[in-house]
Design an enzyme around this catalytic site. Structure first.
Site, short mmCIF file in Angstrom:
data_model
loop_
_atom_site.label_atom_id
_atom_site.label_comp_id
_atom_site.label_asym_id
_atom_site.label_seq_id
_atom_site.Cartn_x
_atom_site.Cartn_y
_atom_site.Cartn_z
N LYS A 71 -17.74 99.28 -50.19
CA LYS A 71 -17.07 101.31 -49.70
C LYS A 71 -18.00 102.14 -50.72
CE LYS A 71 -15.32 102.06 -46.07
NZ LYS A 71 -15.38 102.94 -45.22
N THR A 131 -11.19 104.82 -48.68
CA THR A 131 -10.10 104.06 -48.92
C THR A 131 -9.77 103.77 -50.55
OG1 THR A 131 -9.43 100.51 -49.61
CG2 THR A 131 -12.09 101.85 -49.88
N ASP A 132 -8.76 103.22 -51.26
CA ASP A 132 -8.64 103.28 -52.29
C ASP A 132 -8.87 102.35 -53.04
OD1 ASP A 132 -6.73 101.81 -51.06
OD2 ASP A 132 -4.68 101.95 -51.85
N GLU A 133 -9.32 100.95 -52.59
CA GLU A 133 -9.99 100.13 -53.27
C GLU A 133 -11.26 100.59 -53.99
OE1 GLU A 133 -10.38 96.59 -51.56
OE2 GLU A 133 -8.34 96.88 -49.81
N TYR A 160 -15.94 94.37 -50.57
CA TYR A 160 -16.39 95.15 -49.77
C TYR A 160 -15.80 96.35 -50.65
CZ TYR A 160 -12.58 98.29 -47.44
OH TYR A 160 -12.36 99.22 -45.91
P1 NAD Z 1 -11.74 97.37 -38.00
O1 NAD Z 1 -12.33 96.60 -38.76
O2 NAD Z 1 -10.45 97.28 -37.63
O3 NAD Z 1 -13.18 98.44 -37.68
C1 NAD Z 1 -13.72 98.53 -37.74
C2 NAD Z 1 -14.95 98.95 -36.53
O4 NAD Z 1 -16.43 99.03 -37.22
C3 NAD Z 1 -15.00 97.73 -35.56
O5 NAD Z 1 -14.31 98.02 -34.33
C4 NAD Z 1 -16.54 97.45 -35.83
O6 NAD Z 1 -17.05 96.31 -34.79
C5 NAD Z 1 -16.88 98.57 -36.29
N1 NAD Z 1 -17.64 97.93 -36.41
C6 NAD Z 1 -18.22 97.65 -37.47
N2 NAD Z 1 -19.43 97.81 -38.21
C7 NAD Z 1 -20.20 98.20 -36.63
C8 NAD Z 1 -21.70 98.92 -36.72
N3 NAD Z 1 -22.93 98.36 -37.58
N4 NAD Z 1 -22.02 100.16 -36.07
C9 NAD Z 1 -21.24 100.35 -35.13
N5 NAD Z 1 -19.91 99.92 -35.09
C10 NAD Z 1 -19.42 98.79 -36.06
O7 NAD Z 1 -11.33 98.22 -39.28
P2 NAD Z 1 -10.05 99.57 -39.82
O8 NAD Z 1 -9.20 99.00 -41.03
O9 NAD Z 1 -9.90 100.14 -38.42
O10 NAD Z 1 -10.84 100.84 -41.26
C11 NAD Z 1 -11.58 101.80 -40.35
C12 NAD Z 1 -12.15 102.85 -41.93
O11 NAD Z 1 -11.30 103.01 -42.49
C13 NAD Z 1 -13.83 101.84 -42.50
O12 NAD Z 1 -14.10 102.87 -42.91
C14 NAD Z 1 -11.90 100.89 -44.04
O13 NAD Z 1 -12.76 100.66 -45.05
C15 NAD Z 1 -11.48 101.97 -44.10
N6 NAD Z 1 -10.05 101.94 -44.91
C16 NAD Z 1 -8.61 101.13 -43.67
C17 NAD Z 1 -8.17 101.17 -44.39
C18 NAD Z 1 -6.92 99.73 -43.67
O14 NAD Z 1 -6.01 99.91 -44.17
N7 NAD Z 1 -7.65 99.06 -42.34
C19 NAD Z 1 -7.44 101.07 -45.76
C20 NAD Z 1 -7.94 102.53 -45.72
C21 NAD Z 1 -9.41 102.94 -45.70
O1 DAU Z 2 -6.44 99.42 -49.43
C1 DAU Z 2 -6.95 99.80 -48.29
C2 DAU Z 2 -8.00 98.73 -48.31
O2 DAU Z 2 -6.22 97.16 -46.74
C3 DAU Z 2 -8.90 98.82 -46.58
O3 DAU Z 2 -10.10 99.72 -46.90
C4 DAU Z 2 -8.73 97.93 -46.24
O4 DAU Z 2 -9.90 97.80 -45.42
C5 DAU Z 2 -8.06 96.85 -45.51
O5 DAU Z 2 -7.92 96.21 -45.20
C6 DAU Z 2 -6.53 96.87 -46.71
O6 DAU Z 2 -7.29 95.68 -47.19
P1 DAU Z 2 -6.40 94.67 -48.61
O7 DAU Z 2 -6.99 93.19 -48.67
O8 DAU Z 2 -4.91 95.29 -49.27
O9 DAU Z 2 -5.16 94.21 -46.76
P2 DAU Z 2 -4.75 92.89 -46.00
O10 DAU Z 2 -4.13 93.11 -44.91
O11 DAU Z 2 -5.83 92.12 -46.60
O12 DAU Z 2 -4.61 92.61 -47.41
C7 DAU Z 2 -2.73 92.97 -48.13
C8 DAU Z 2 -2.40 92.46 -49.62
O13 DAU Z 2 -1.26 91.38 -48.68
C9 DAU Z 2 -2.98 91.89 -50.53
O14 DAU Z 2 -2.81 92.26 -51.31
C10 DAU Z 2 -3.60 90.74 -49.80
C11 DAU Z 2 -2.04 89.97 -49.83
N1 DAU Z 2 -2.72 89.03 -48.34
C12 DAU Z 2 -3.38 89.12 -47.07
C13 DAU Z 2 -3.26 88.43 -46.18
C14 DAU Z 2 -4.43 88.36 -45.26
C15 DAU Z 2 -1.40 87.93 -48.30
O15 DAU Z 2 -1.14 87.80 -49.30
N2 DAU Z 2 -2.15 86.85 -47.57
C16 DAU Z 2 -2.46 86.98 -46.10
O16 DAU Z 2 -2.91 85.87 -45.62
#
Ligand code: NAD
Ligand code: DAU
Length: 353
Positions: free
Chosen positions: A163, A133-135, A159
């Protein structure tokens, strides 16, 4: 031969598997623990003929992972599995340490043993692609340059710290053992099958349910949004053509403050499914207390993946959110199913006044 996808019943992993088979990919073994975020119904739409093997298990289970790598002659691992929600990591970091750090470490150990047992040609063709992730880069000021692959890691939440630790482990396995790893650091995704605790699906769900649309703090935090299909195409491109040991940043070039994102979602909903009273959905916006340690701005410099691998996102911010909103409007049964049970308890705790 097959690829091992971890976390393939979550949001991005399930989208990746759909797109993998749509692009004619080889067999997939999908290892997922099915935490609250994992949902096998995300894969219900796969063609019956798709060579997909679902395995319910933990990436930290050495015996299971080693057996899968051997039995399925795995030639690449795409590692999506993680605890992924920043707010949950603030309420309870333990699972994040266990899965994102210990789990990734154990997975790497199994993969290393498997890889070391391959012949020379298979060793050089093998890939371990770590989805991150970019975080991990921390938070930017308004005038700072976007994150590049050489930006210092400065994670701010449990988190992102977990990562970042996993990114370091992956890097070390390349440097120390020569394991052919690739790491991708992507910005915020949106699209089908995203669990509605994250901003976009939460806002769409609450809007339609007549509930408040919660904006943390002043709503001026900036994220760089990317449609999930574009993330999947980038991961595939890196898998095919990325150079082992390299990091690739992935982003949409779509920086938006949260408040603007929510207004944009409301505008699409006003057009596609207007409220019966004629009032706009933006009237449901409610400012709530801020996330502790909330990062102010993320922005991605994705020039490396474009220059070296020719990848660019296909969707703009506007075309992407249209697709996302329409998907949730047409898949209300999916939303109903995932918003029952444990999710309700989370909302009650996290958004309590
Ligand atoms: P998600 O939470 O929707 O899915 C995660 C999956 O991993 C789930 O199906 C969960 O059951 C599985 N999991 C959790 N713990 C596990 C374990 N110990 N063994 C096997 N499976 C397990 O997450 P996502 O949003 O699909 O993110 C997927 C990946 O991409 C993550 O590594 C996250 O850090 C990265 N990522 C997400 C975003 C985003 O915006 N969602 C952006 C950048 C990177
Ligand atoms: O940047 C990549 C990341 O994006 C991934 O690594 C994470 O797995 C993914 O969950 C996501 O993280 P964020 O914290 O940025 O996503 P989220 O959707 O939780 O929040 C997006 C933005 O919106 C953040 O600034 C928090 C804000 N927010 C979120 C929620 C849930 C609100 O203002 N209100 C809310 O209720």
């Amino acid at each position: 031969m097959a690829i091992l996808v971890t976390g393939g019943a979550g949001f991005i992993g399930s989208n990746f598997i759909h797109e993998w088979f749509a692009g004619g990919g080889e067999p997939v073994v999908n290892l997922d623990k099915l935490t609250y975020a994992g949902n096998p119904r995300n894969l219900a739409g796969l063609p019956a003929s798709a060579p997909h093997t679902f395995v319910h298990g933990d990436i930290a289970d050495r015996e299971l992972v080693s057996a899968l790598l051997r039995q399925h002659a795995i030639r690449a691992v795409i590692h999506f599995a993680a605890e992924s929600h920043v707010d949950r990591s603030i309420h309870g970091p333990e699972d994040f340490i266990q899965t994102n750090i210990v789990g990734t470490f154990r997975l790497l150990e199994c993969v290393r043993a498997h890889w070391e047992g391959l012949d020379a040609a298979a060793r050089s063709a093998f890939r371990f692609l770590h989805v991150s992730t970019d975080e991990i880069y921390g938070s930017l000021g308004p005038a700072d340059a976007p994150f590049s692959e050489t930006t210092r890691h400065q994670p701010n939440s449990p988190y992102s710290a977990s990562k970042a630790a996993s990114d370091h482990l992956v890097r070390a396995y390349h440097h120390t053992y020569g394991l052919p790893v690739l790491t991708t650091n992507c910005s915020n995704n949106h699209g089908p099958f995203q669990f509605p605790e994250k901003l976009m699906p939460l806002v769409i769900h609450n809007a339609l349910a007549g509930k408040p649309l919660p904006i943390y703090g002043d709503g001026r935090q900036v994220r760089d949004w990317l449609y999930v299909g574009d993330h999947c195409s980038a991961v595939r491109r890196v898998l095919e053509s990325g150079r082992p040991g390299e990091v690739y940043n992935i982003g949409g070039g779509s920086e938006r403050p949260n408040l603007e994102v929510v207004h944009a979602l409301c505008a699409v909903l006003d057009r596609e499914r207007p409220r019966t009273d004629g009032i706009g959905y933006a009237s449901q916006i409610a400012f709530v207390k801020d996330r502790p340690g909330h990062d102010r701005r993320y922005a991605i410099d994705a020039r490396k993946i474009e220059r070296e691998l020719g990848w660019r996102p296909a969707e703009t911010f506007e075309s992407g959110i249209e697709r996302t909103v329409r998907w949730y409007l047409h898949n209300e049964a999916w939303v109903r199913e995932v918003t029952s049970g444990e999710y309700r308890a989370w909302v009650a705790t996290h958004y309590a006044p």
